[in-house]
Motif scaffolding. Structure first.
Motif, PDB file in Angstrom:
ATOM      1  N   MET A 199     -91.756  29.499  21.287  1.00  0.00           N
ATOM      2  CA  MET A 199     -92.944  28.739  20.951  1.00  0.00           C
ATOM      3  C   MET A 199     -94.042  29.385  21.830  1.00  0.00           C
ATOM      4  O   MET A 199     -93.773  29.273  23.026  1.00  0.00           O
ATOM      5  CB  MET A 199     -92.886  27.432  21.083  1.00  0.00           C
ATOM      6  N   VAL A 253    -100.511  30.759  29.493  1.00  0.00           N
ATOM      7  CA  VAL A 253    -100.232  30.359  28.194  1.00  0.00           C
ATOM      8  C   VAL A 253     -98.918  29.277  28.428  1.00  0.00           C
ATOM      9  O   VAL A 253     -98.252  28.933  29.600  1.00  0.00           O
ATOM     10  CB  VAL A 253     -99.673  31.572  27.095  1.00  0.00           C
ATOM     11  N   THR A 254     -98.612  28.861  27.150  1.00  0.00           N
ATOM     12  CA  THR A 254     -97.547  27.768  27.143  1.00  0.00           C
ATOM     13  C   THR A 254     -96.363  28.356  26.483  1.00  0.00           C
ATOM     14  O   THR A 254     -96.582  28.888  25.192  1.00  0.00           O
ATOM     15  CB  THR A 254     -97.858  26.327  26.503  1.00  0.00           C
ATOM     16  N   LYS A 303     -91.429  25.076  12.741  1.00  0.00           N
ATOM     17  CA  LYS A 303     -92.591  24.449  13.162  1.00  0.00           C
ATOM     18  C   LYS A 303     -92.341  23.917  14.744  1.00  0.00           C
ATOM     19  O   LYS A 303     -92.840  24.329  15.726  1.00  0.00           O
ATOM     20  CB  LYS A 303     -92.981  23.355  12.512  1.00  0.00           C
ATOM     21  N   CYS A 304     -91.341  22.657  14.741  1.00  0.00           N
ATOM     22  CA  CYS A 304     -91.239  22.434  15.945  1.00  0.00           C
ATOM     23  C   CYS A 304     -90.116  23.006  16.635  1.00  0.00           C
ATOM     24  O   CYS A 304     -90.064  23.028  18.002  1.00  0.00           O
ATOM     25  CB  CYS A 304     -90.965  20.702  16.028  1.00  0.00           C
ATOM     26  N   VAL A 320    -103.096  26.601  25.530  1.00  0.00           N
ATOM     27  CA  VAL A 320    -102.957  25.065  25.679  1.00  0.00           C
ATOM     28  C   VAL A 320    -103.774  24.171  25.020  1.00  0.00           C
ATOM     29  O   VAL A 320    -103.694  22.971  24.604  1.00  0.00           O
ATOM     30  CB  VAL A 320    -103.100  24.753  27.256  1.00  0.00           C
ATOM     31  N   ASN A 321    -105.222  24.452  24.935  1.00  0.00           N
ATOM     32  CA  ASN A 321    -105.900  23.770  24.244  1.00  0.00           C
ATOM     33  C   ASN A 321    -106.230  24.126  22.693  1.00  0.00           C
ATOM     34  O   ASN A 321    -107.300  23.439  22.313  1.00  0.00           O
ATOM     35  CB  ASN A 321    -107.351  23.550  25.005  1.00  0.00           C
ATOM     36  N   HIS A 322    -105.404  25.112  22.275  1.00  0.00           N
ATOM     37  CA  HIS A 322    -105.647  25.319  20.745  1.00  0.00           C
ATOM     38  C   HIS A 322    -104.295  25.200  19.758  1.00  0.00           C
ATOM     39  O   HIS A 322    -104.552  25.096  18.911  1.00  0.00           O
ATOM     40  CB  HIS A 322    -106.130  26.861  20.480  1.00  0.00           C
ATOM     41  N   GLY A 323    -103.265  25.092  20.366  1.00  0.00           N
ATOM     42  CA  GLY A 323    -101.837  24.788  19.761  1.00  0.00           C
ATOM     43  C   GLY A 323    -101.148  25.772  19.878  1.00  0.00           C
ATOM     44  O   GLY A 323    -101.191  26.667  20.680  1.00  0.00           O
ATOM     45  N   GLU A 324     -99.798  25.868  19.443  1.00  0.00           N
ATOM     46  CA  GLU A 324     -98.802  26.677  19.707  1.00  0.00           C
ATOM     47  C   GLU A 324     -98.235  26.966  18.216  1.00  0.00           C
ATOM     48  O   GLU A 324     -98.308  26.356  17.229  1.00  0.00           O
ATOM     49  CB  GLU A 324     -97.912  26.065  20.476  1.00  0.00           C
TER      50      GLU A 324
END
Lengths: 346, 284, 281, 163
Positions: free
Chosen positions: C55, C99-100, C247-248, C59-63
């Protein structure tokens, strides 16, 4: 041991001093599990609450972590939840559902620690059913309305009080704190409950798989609105979506309930959607409840509580789906009626 | 009520037999007494499942819109359904010649639990269908309706902070199941702003701010085209007083732009679709 | 306490990513970039086996879930096509940005089961990175595998990913044949202009003792699996990855089910036989 | 304590208090003005040319026409932290796109009453027709709005205070 009904409020107040005690309460015309406050009316008489206790263990919106960005470097802080809570007056259908949520969140390679912390901080006090609703059919899934499997303490209504018995070690440990409120007494014989709705769900899994391509799903899904009411009131629905909320250079990432009947549930980047039509989404919902989940975890994801039957705006009824599919199977689905799925767009 | 059901079944049998209809949309009995559910009949064999009693609460006007084929669809229409069909026709969602409307004058539906007439039916202004191909049963005399805007006036009389707290409490209870949008005959956009989280119109979180954004914007989108059919309030699992939202817009429309009944026919443009040169001027 | 039955090493929430930094960005095509990622203290974010996913997010836009297209001593690389809001933001990343990342997720290409067999790799457009992970593995232990064919196509010449490896490095690998086609001709392209499936059949590749690895868009997948069947490749020898639906990644969010199979826990790599057994929802 | 505060504190502990928290000086209103490109923006420009003074708390947002103002923009402005919203456009009849402001007039007449119905004070959300030559009217509108909103104080309604 017996807990007299007039001592119930004193017990709840004592418990409420040390933990958040969720009891069935009527708020704004709907019964749901809400924190007990001194003098609030507890609705233990009703067969089931309109909203299930799922929201106490798996809240509708939950922060996963907060983040702060200063210049280039980012810091993540995991949210830790250590509030003790007691679920008081949980029916057998809801304890069965909590067990299913445990299977989803706590097994299979990954452990959802948010759920695990809440679950470990929760004492579940089950209450045997005395008078089922018209739409209750938990016995059709082999659930005993008088015995809440997976609960810590089991209460059984004995007319003027509740017979208290501990089911788990944690239950016996919690019962010490209850002793000042309990008196001696014997368990009366469990009354025979009459369910107006009882179905044979033995072959529902196979018949659903056989009827996967049958036109039955078309007419059924045409009246479905595609809203999320059934998934949000269902005690076993656990799908969630993740997103984030920014405020300047900080923010938090959260997860929130999602429903497979929503049109953007399985939408991917580039707008490819493997389930583009309402028929496929509704079919997937019933298949997951009655067939797919038992393939993976061995038990049905429907606990027969009947909440979706009562609240579906279009009157779609899972018990009718079970009956119709077994009758269609009985009548030899392949010969009768066209099996080609007549695709009704969106 | 019973003979209307008989004539309905008999007409349905004839229309399905001689092929004027590919299928008919009506109601059938649910499992429990007082429960009904919409029904699609394609063959004459199913006609006996068709019912008409005082519990047929679902609005049927939106169901034909999902059928993008050229099939001929029969729809049982009461007052609110007929106005819903007019709305769909005005928006060009479906062609009139594909629809065969069986009109039934409706004397109001009952709540299965309490047995009283539903709130939405007590306040109904158009019990007779305004458009139909065939009328089953004779037209009813339209009973006078108590002041529909009483609750709106009560809220307007509150102070600004009291109004905010009242609505903040209502919206904090919303669980965003979007049933009110999915049932509403005015909500027929291809892609609703609530499904565009990525583009930033509406977040997925069920916080008070997102619920307010959802509740206020969605209701203003239907606003002046609302039929006051009361379905949003009926389907809301949380029992939120949603009719007080659209009745406010309708009250303002009547005051500002003159009397406008949504769905009364399929041609008059709704107030925000057009303008007058001599409109009320407050912004000079 | 709840009896825990799991073999995962995580003691924190599996949904919490670790913060890493981008150390290199290579522009593959106008809308595809590869991002080389490393933890803040210079280690590899997670060890992976070819075919697994990670993944990758801002961080502030999603993954989003991407296959790990290449891995090195202390870095891993994601190849990202710009198709949505998150990927658009990812494409604005520059070396040094944070990034994450979390992973690895999903099963992997059955490299050992394919030992000693000939390989046909088929990919379309952005389907090459997942296929390339297995291809690089076969090239790394070249002696274990027989003849290798790569059939790769994209819409136009400028959409071909990893051009340098496609045209310069891989053709002179021993016993390896690269076949590249495009859907729409352009003046700077003199190679075949054909859709993947007819092009694959026209090559007339010998399919004895061969495993086919297939990855691309839904239409490419449908047509190529039929083409392979016509060529006589058995369903158990066709491998594919359905990673697009994940997705997750941890089997909780319920999004990636095809029938009762969860793509993130039971897949994403499946054989054609397993895919045929799934319900076509 | 709001989530953001917790995170900033956590960051401070990790980096030994490196984060400087600027002192909360006197509150100044934040007003967002949606201005139509052809008239009001030109009017504001003219006000600048004529060295007219008006408070700097107004932030102009240029839009092709007042008809482009989606009611959701207004609600989002209040949610994201504005204390007042001003929608300005050409006088009816002067619209560069001939009918834009007629629709705006109807829409905003309804929406203004709608937001008041939800508790927004009338002074916080105003609509004005300001033509390209009325620099003075633009300045007066901005001055009056700032005064009214400073009197009202910061807006706490519709604020995104998390859950």
């Amino acid at each position: 041991m017996i807990l007299k009904k007039e001592r119930l409020n004193d017990l709840l107040e004592a418990l409420a001093s040390k933990a958040t005690v969720y009891v069935p309460r009527e708020l704004d015309g709907q019964t749901r599990f809400a924190p007990f406050a001194k003098g609030s009316a507890v609705e233990l008489g009703k067969a089931k609450t309109v909203f299930s206790p799922k929201e106490t263990l798996f809240p509708q919106t939950e922060t996963l972590y907060t983040y702060a960005q200063l210049g280039e470097d980012i810091t993540l802080c995991e949210t830790v939840n250590t509030t003790n809570q007691v679920l008081f007056g949980v029916r057998s259908c809801d304890t069965y559902s909590i067990e299913r949520l445990d299977e989803v969140f706590l097994t299979r390679t990954f452990i959802d620690t948010l759920y695990l912390e809440r679950r470990n901080n929760t004492l579940i006090v089950a209450l045997g059913c005395t008078e089922p609703d018209r739409s209750c059919f938990c016995t059709s899934f082999g659930i005993d309305p008088a015995a809440g499997t997976g609960a810590d303490i089991q209460l059984t209504d004995t007319g003027d009080g509740y017979f208290v018995e501990a089911l788990t070690g944690r239950g016996t440990e919690a019962l010490q704190a209850w002793s000042p409120f309990l008196t001696e007494g014997q368990k009366t014989a469990a009354r025979e409950l009459t369910f107006s709705l009882a179905l044979d769900t033995s072959n529902v899994k196979d018949s659903l798989e056989q009827l996967f391509e049958h036109a039955y799903w078309n007419d059924l899904s045409m009246k479905c609105l595609g809203c999320g009411t059934c998934a949000f009131v269902c005690p076993t629905c656990h799908c969630f979506d993740m997103s984030q909320n920014n405020k300047g250079n900080t923010g938090y990432r959260f997860r929130t309930w999602d429903s497979c009947t929503f049109s953007d549930y399985s939408m991917m980047a580039g707008f490819h959607n493997p389930r583009p039509t309402k028929m496929r989404r509704l079919r997937n919902r019933f298949m997951h409840k009655l067939s797919f989940f038992s393939d993976r975890y061995g038990s049905s994801l429907c606990c027969g509580c009947g909440r979706c039957i009562e609240l579906c705006p279009a009157g779609i009824d899972i018990s009718r789906v079970i009956e119709d599919t077994s009758s269609l199977m009985g009548a030899g689905a392949e010969q009768q009626g066209s099996t080609a799925v007549k695709e009704v767009a969106s | 009520m019973a003979n209307t059901q008989e004539t309905l079944r008999e007409r349905a049998r004839i229309l399905l037999e001689d092929g004027t209809l590919d299928y008919l949309i009506g109601w059938e009995a649910g499992r429990f007494e007082g429960q009904t559910t919409p029904l699609i009949i394609r063959t004459v064999a199913d006609v006996d499942r068709l019912i008409y009693n005082e519990y047929c609460v679902h609005l049927l006007a939106k169901y034909p819109l999902a059928d993008k084929t050229t099939k001929k669809i029969g729809v049982v229409v009461r007052g609110c359904d007929a106005r819903g069909i007019n709305l769909a026709l005005k928006d060009g969602q479906i062609e009139r010649d594909r629809l065969y409307l069986l009109g039934i004058p409706c004397q109001g539906m009952k709540d299965a639990q309490t047995g009283e007439e539903l709130k939405k039916c007590r306040e109904c202004t158009h019990r007779n269908p305004v458009v139909y191909d065939e009328l089953l049963g004779d037209l009813l005399e339209q009973s006078a309706v108590a002041d529909r805007f009483a609750e709106v006036n009560r809220i307007e009389s509150l102070s600004a902070d009291e109004r905010y707290d009242y609505w903040a409490d209502v919206f904090s209870r919303c669980i965003r199941c979007k049933a009110c949008r999915d049932v509403c005959p005015t909500c027929t956009c291809k892609e609703c702003f609530t499904d565009q989280a990525a583009k930033g119109w509406q977040g997925k979180e069920t916080s008070l701010a997102e619920n307010q954004n959802y509740g206020i914007t969605r209701m203003f989108h239907s606003g002046e085209r609302c039929l006051e059919c009361g379905e949003c309030e009926r389907v809301c699992p949380k029992g939120l007083p949603l009719m007080q939202l659209n009745r406010k817009v309708i009250k303002d429309v009547h005051e500002l732009f003159g009397e406008y009944i949504a769905g009364i026919d399929d041609c008059t443009p709704s107030p925000l679709d057009h303008y007058q040169l001599d409109d009320v001027e407050e912004f000079m | 306490m709840i009896a825990i039955s799991h073999d995962c090493s995580c003691e924190t929430n599996p949904l919490i990513p670790q913060v890493c930094k981008v150390i290199a960005v290579t522009q593959e095509t106008s809308d595809v970039k590869s991002f080389r990622v490393q933890t803040l203290d210079g280690r590899i974010p997670f060890s992976f086996v070819p075919g697994q996913l990670g993944m990758f997010g801002v961080v502030n836009h999603g993954e989003c879930m991407f296959c790990v297209s290449m891995g090195g001593e202390d870095w891993i690389e994601f190849t990202v096509k710009k198709v949505g809001t998150v990927t658009e933001r990812i494409h604005q990343l520059h070396p040094g940005a944070q990034v994450t990342v979390r992973g690895p997720y999903g099963n992997f290409w059955p490299a050992d089961a394919c030992k000693g067999r000939n390989m046909i790799f088929i990919a379309g457009g952005i389907g090459l990175p997942p296929v390339r992970t297995f291809l690089l593995h076969t090239l790394a232990n070249r002696s274990d595998y027989g003849r290798i064919d790569l059939v790769y196509s994209a819409s136009t010449k400028k959409d071909l990913v990893f051009k340098e490896q496609l045209f310069d490095l891989w053709p002179n690998e021993p016993n390896m044949h690269v076949h590249v086609s495009v859907y729409r001709a352009s003046d700077d392209w003199d190679g075949p202009v054909e859709f993947t499936a007819p092009y694959l059949e026209s090559l007339g590749l010998d399919i004895t003792n061969t495993t086919a690895v297939l990855c691309g868009g839904p239409s490419l997948y449908r047509t190529c699996s039929k083409a392979l069947a016509n060529m006589g490749v058995s369903d158990n020898d066709i491998l594919t990855t359905l990673e697009m639906r994940m997705k997750c990644g941890i089997g909780k969010c319920g999004r990636c089910n095809v029938g009762s199979k969860y793509i993130c826990l039971d897949g994403p790599v499946f054989t054609q036989a397993e895919v045929n057994a799934m319900l076509k929802d | 304590m709001s989530l953001e505060q917790e995170t900033l504190n956590a960051v401070q502990e990790n980096q030994g208090g490196a984060v400087v928290q600027e002192a909360p000086e006197a509150w100044k209103p934040k007003i967002l003005a949606f201005t139509c490109n052809w008239c009001t923006y030109a009017g504001a420009d003219l006000a600048g040319l004529n060295r007219m003074k008006y408070p700097a708390d107004v932030r102009l947002l240029r839009l092709p026409c007042s008809g482009r103002v989606n009611p959701q923009f207004v609600l989002h402005a209040f949610q994201k932290g504005c204390d007042g919203v001003l929608v300005c456009g050409c006088h009816p009849g002067d619209c560069h796109y001939s009918t834009g402001n007629y629709f705006t007039r109807r829409r905003m007449l309804l929406y203004r009453r709608y937001l008041e119905y939800f508790g927004i004070e009338p002074e916080r959300f105003q609509i004005r027709w300001i033509s390209g030559s009325e620099a003075g009217k633009f300045r007066d509108t901005v001055v009056d709005t700032c005064e009214a909103i400073t009197k009202l104080g910061p807006n706490h309604k519709f604020r995104e205070e998390g859950r």
